[in-house]
Write an enzyme that holds these catalytic residues in place. Structure first.
Site, PDB file in Angstrom:
ATOM      1  N   GLY A 227       0.810  -1.208   0.000  1.00 35.59           N
ATOM      2  CA  GLY A 227       0.000   0.000   0.000  1.00 35.59           C
ATOM      3  C   GLY A 227       0.839   1.251   0.000  1.00 35.59           C
ATOM      4  O   GLY A 227       0.306   2.354   0.084  1.00 35.59           O
ATOM      5  N   GLU A 268       4.864  -6.660   0.870  1.00 38.37           N
ATOM      6  CA  GLU A 268       4.507  -7.108  -0.477  1.00 38.37           C
ATOM      7  C   GLU A 268       4.276  -5.962  -1.434  1.00 38.37           C
ATOM      8  O   GLU A 268       3.155  -5.769  -1.917  1.00 38.37           O
ATOM      9  CB  GLU A 268       3.176  -7.852  -0.455  1.00 38.37           C
ATOM     10  N   PRO A 269       5.278  -5.209  -1.737  1.00 31.32           N
ATOM     11  CA  PRO A 269       5.063  -4.076  -2.639  1.00 31.32           C
ATOM     12  C   PRO A 269       4.861  -4.515  -4.079  1.00 31.32           C
ATOM     13  O   PRO A 269       5.503  -5.448  -4.558  1.00 31.32           O
ATOM     14  CB  PRO A 269       6.375  -3.294  -2.516  1.00 31.32           C
ATOM     15  N   GLY A 270       3.943  -3.831  -4.754  1.00 28.13           N
ATOM     16  CA  GLY A 270       3.824  -3.979  -6.197  1.00 28.13           C
ATOM     17  C   GLY A 270       4.309  -2.676  -6.809  1.00 28.13           C
ATOM     18  O   GLY A 270       5.420  -2.545  -7.299  1.00 28.13           O
ATOM     19  N   ARG A 307      -5.920   2.799 -16.471  1.00 27.04           N
ATOM     20  CA  ARG A 307      -6.024   3.331 -15.111  1.00 27.04           C
ATOM     21  C   ARG A 307      -6.699   4.708 -15.022  1.00 27.04           C
ATOM     22  O   ARG A 307      -7.493   4.941 -14.111  1.00 27.04           O
ATOM     23  CB  ARG A 307      -4.652   3.354 -14.433  1.00 27.04           C
ATOM     24  N   TYR A 311      -9.894   4.139 -12.595  1.00 24.86           N
ATOM     25  CA  TYR A 311     -10.014   4.769 -11.274  1.00 24.86           C
ATOM     26  C   TYR A 311      -9.351   6.128 -11.173  1.00 24.86           C
ATOM     27  O   TYR A 311      -8.692   6.420 -10.182  1.00 24.86           O
ATOM     28  CB  TYR A 311      -9.599   3.862 -10.116  1.00 24.86           C
ATOM     29  N   CYS A 337     -13.177   3.889 -29.351  1.00 23.74           N
ATOM     30  CA  CYS A 337     -14.457   4.493 -29.649  1.00 23.74           C
ATOM     31  C   CYS A 337     -15.394   4.488 -28.452  1.00 23.74           C
ATOM     32  O   CYS A 337     -16.424   3.793 -28.428  1.00 23.74           O
ATOM     33  CB  CYS A 337     -15.070   3.823 -30.871  1.00 23.74           C
ATOM     34  N   GLU A 338     -15.012   5.208 -27.455  1.00 24.61           N
ATOM     35  CA  GLU A 338     -15.836   5.648 -26.344  1.00 24.61           C
ATOM     36  C   GLU A 338     -14.973   6.622 -25.564  1.00 24.61           C
ATOM     37  O   GLU A 338     -13.824   6.838 -25.937  1.00 24.61           O
ATOM     38  CB  GLU A 338     -16.309   4.477 -25.471  1.00 24.61           C
ATOM     39  N   TYR A 365       0.388  -2.092 -13.062  1.00 23.72           N
ATOM     40  CA  TYR A 365      -1.036  -2.165 -13.430  1.00 23.72           C
ATOM     41  C   TYR A 365      -1.339  -1.491 -14.759  1.00 23.72           C
ATOM     42  O   TYR A 365      -2.437  -0.975 -14.947  1.00 23.72           O
ATOM     43  CB  TYR A 365      -1.908  -1.564 -12.308  1.00 23.72           C
TER      44      TYR A 365
HETATM   45  C1  PLP Z   1      -2.220  -5.823  -5.007  1.00 21.98           C
HETATM   46  C2  PLP Z   1      -1.649  -6.375  -3.779  1.00 21.98           C
HETATM   47  C3  PLP Z   1      -0.427  -5.884  -3.275  1.00 21.98           C
HETATM   48  C4  PLP Z   1       0.346  -4.764  -3.918  1.00 21.98           C
HETATM   49  O1  PLP Z   1      -0.210  -3.489  -3.733  1.00 21.98           O
HETATM   50  P1  PLP Z   1       0.565  -2.207  -4.263  1.00 21.98           P
HETATM   51  O2  PLP Z   1      -0.325  -1.070  -3.943  1.00 21.98           O
HETATM   52  O3  PLP Z   1       0.813  -2.358  -5.729  1.00 21.98           O
HETATM   53  O4  PLP Z   1       1.871  -2.134  -3.559  1.00 21.98           O
HETATM   54  C5  PLP Z   1       0.084  -6.504  -2.148  1.00 21.98           C
HETATM   55  N1  PLP Z   1      -0.569  -7.521  -1.532  1.00 21.98           N
HETATM   56  C6  PLP Z   1      -1.736  -8.011  -1.987  1.00 21.98           C
HETATM   57  C7  PLP Z   1      -2.375  -9.146  -1.289  1.00 21.98           C
HETATM   58  C8  PLP Z   1      -2.309  -7.458  -3.121  1.00 21.98           C
HETATM   59  O5  PLP Z   1      -3.495  -7.932  -3.551  1.00 21.98           O
END
Ligand code: PLP
Length: 411
Positions: A227, A268-270, A307, A311, A337-338, A365
Site C-alpha cells: 500500500g 509485499e510491494p507492487g 487506469r 479509477y 471508440c468511447e 497495473y
Molecule cells: C495488489 C496487492 C499488493 C500490492 O499493492 P501495491 O499497492 O501495488 O503495492 C500486495 N498484496 C496483496 C495481497 C495485493 O493484492
C-alpha cells in the site's frame, strides 16, 4: 527518465527517442535499474533480524522483470494459480512463492498445495475446508484489521465491508477452526489498500496484528502487505519509507522479546517496486481543436492504459520530442471508440503530429490491465537494463487476435 538540452534519457543514458524509433510506438519501457533502486530503498529502510520483500507480481508479470526481482533476493506474492506458474517459470522455488487469492475455489487452492507454495487463506469457509483436507499443511491467515486506508474507495480494501480477509472480530471463529482441525498457522497477513500515505495507518495495523499474534504460538512470519504510495505528480508526495521503517522496526523488535521468538517480517510491494520504473510511449496521431479544447489524439487508448478511465489515476504526461519551446495546454485522448481520456488540461511542450508522448508511472497495473478492446494489438514491452535495451515481449499481430478462436464449419 531525465532530460538534457537535447534529449530525454533513461537512467543509464539510453535515449528515449531512440527506443521509440527502434521499437516503434505504442510501447512500454521498463528501467530495470530503477526496480533495483526501489528494492534497496525499501529493504534498507528496516532494521530487523529477518526481513523479506515479496513482490506483488500482479502489478507486472513479465518474466524478465520477475527475474530481476528474483536476483535481488525477493520472493513473490501471487493472487492466482497462473501467477504462481509464471513465478515458477521465472525460477522462483515453491517456498519463495506466497499465494494470496481472494474468493477462489477450493480446487484452485488444491492446485497450490500440489505446487507446494505458501498459502494465505482469506475466509472462514475455506479455512475450515482446507483444515479438514490438509491438516498438516501450515498456512497463513489474511486478517482484515478494519482500518480505513488508501487512496480512494476503489482501491481501499481494509474497511469493515471489504471482501478481503477474515475480520479481526472473528478471531474466536478462527481459533475454533484451528483447534478443531489441528491446522498450523505459521503466518498472519494483512493488506489494507493502496496509496497509503500516512505511516500512522501502518502502525495502527501493526498494533492490531501484534494484539492477536499471541493467540498463534507457531508463527514464523508476519506479512504486512503493501500500500506504499508512490509519487505520481513529480511532487514527491509518497510514503516516507525511512520514517516508517524506523518506527516499525522499533515496534517489532520490542514485540519479538515478548513473543519469545524472532519472526520474519514480510512486505509485499507492487507499485513501489515497478511503478516509476515504467514509461509508456505513444505517438501523436492528430492535434484537434474543438470549440473549447485542444485535443491530442495518440496511437493508443484505454485498451493499453486503462487506469485513468478505471479509477481516475493520474499519469504525468510529457512530450519527449521537445526539450524546449513554449508550453501549451492540451487534453490527451486515445483512439478507442468511447470516452477515452488520459489527461485533461495538461501543460505540455507544444505538440505536433508525430511527436512522442511519455506517460509516467507506467510500470504497475498498466500493461497488466491491457486488452484487445476494439480488436487492437497489445503493445510491445522493452527492458532497459545496465546500459542495454532488450525486447521482452513482442507486439501482438493479427495471428494473435484469431489464434484462440474456433471457427466451426457450419456457415
Ligand atoms: C495488489 C496487492 C499488493 C500490492 O499493492 P501495491 O499497492 O501495488 O503495492 C500486495 N498484496 C496483496 C495481497 C495485493 O493484492
Amino acid at each position: 527518465m531525465f532530460a538534457d538540452q537535447e534529449d530525454y534519457f533513461f537512467q543509464d543514458g539510453i535515449s528515449v527517442k531512440d527506443i521509440a524509433s527502434h521499437y516503434d510506438c505504442p510501447i512500454y519501457v521498463y528501467d530495470g535499474n530503477i526496480i533495483e533502486q526501489q528494492y534497496r530503498k525499501l529493504y534498507n529502510a528496516f532494521d530487523l533480524p529477518r526481513l523479506q520483500i515479496n513482490y506483488a507480481c500482479k502489478a507486472l508479470t513479465n518474466i524478465s522483470v520477475l527475474k530481476i526481482i528474483k536476483n535481488l533476493g525477493a520472493h513473490l506474492d501471487t493472487v492466482s494459480i497462473q501467477e504462481v506458474k509464471l513465478g515458477l517459470h521465472a525460477g522462483f522455488s515453491n517456498g519463495q512463492i506466497m499465494y494470496t487469492p481472494n474468493c477462489v475455489s477450493l480446487e484452485e487452492i488444491r492446485l497450490a498445495v500440489e505446487l507446494g507454495v505458501k498459502i494465505n487463506i482469506d475466509n472462514l469457509s475455506i479455512l475450515e475446508q482446507f483444515g479438514q483436507e490438509f491438516p498438516n499443511y501450515p498456512v497463513c491467515i489474511r486478517i482484515n484489521p478494519h482500518i480505513l486506508a488508501g487512496g480512494n474507495s476503489k482501491i481501499s480494501v481494509g474497511h469493515i465491508d471489504s471482501k478481503f480477509g477474515i475480520s479481526i472480530h472473528q478471531l474466536p471463529h478462527i481459533l475454533r477452526i484451528v483447534e478443531n482441525t489441528g491446522l498450523t498457522i505459521d503466518g498472519l497477513h494483512m493488506h489494507t489498500g493502496s496509496d497509503i500515505l500516512d505511516s500512522g495507518v501502518f502502525m495502527q495495523g501493526a498494533e492490531i496484528f501484534l494484539s492477536i499474534a499471541n493467540h498463534f504460538p507457531d508463527l514464523d512470519y508476519l506479512d504486512l502487505g503493501s500500500g506504499f504510495k508512490v509519487s505520481y505528480k513529480n511532487d514527491g508526495i509518497e510514503t516516507d519509507i525511512e520514517d516508517l521503517g524506523k518506527k516499525l522496526s522499533t515496534r517489532f523488535n520490542e514485540f519479538f522479546k515478548s513473543y519469545g521468538k524472532v519472526l520474519n517480517i514480510i512486505f509485499e510491494p507492487g507499485k513501489f517496486l515497478v511503478s516509476q520504473a515504467g514509461v509508456f510511449l505513444a505517438k501523436v496521431n492528430v492535434v484537434k481543436q474543438t470549440t473549447a479544447n485542444v485535443f491530442v489524439g495518440v496511437d493508443s487508448g484505454l485498451n493499453h492504459l486503462i487506469r485513468p478511465m478505471l479509477y481516475d489515476a493520474y499519469h504525468r504526461i510529457e512530450n519527449i520530442s521537445k526539450v524546449s519551446g513554449p508550453m501549451r495546454i492540451y487534453s490527451i485522448v486515445g483512439y478507442i471508440c468511447e470516452t477515452d481520456t488520459f489527461g485533461v488540461n495538461r501543460k505540455l511542450r507544444e505538440v505536433n503530429e508525430g511527436d512522442i508522448l511519455a506517460f509516467h508511472n507506467a510500470g504497475a497495473y498498466c500493461y497488466q490491465m491491457s486488452s484487445n478492446y476494439n480488436s487492437r494489438y497489445r503493445p510491445a514491452e522493452v527492458l532497459v537494463y545496465n546500459g542495454k535495451h532488450h525486447l521482452i515481449r513482442r507486439r501482438e499481430n493479427f495471428e494473435d487476435l484469431i489464434s484462440n478462436q474456433v471457427e466451426p464449419n457450419i456457415f
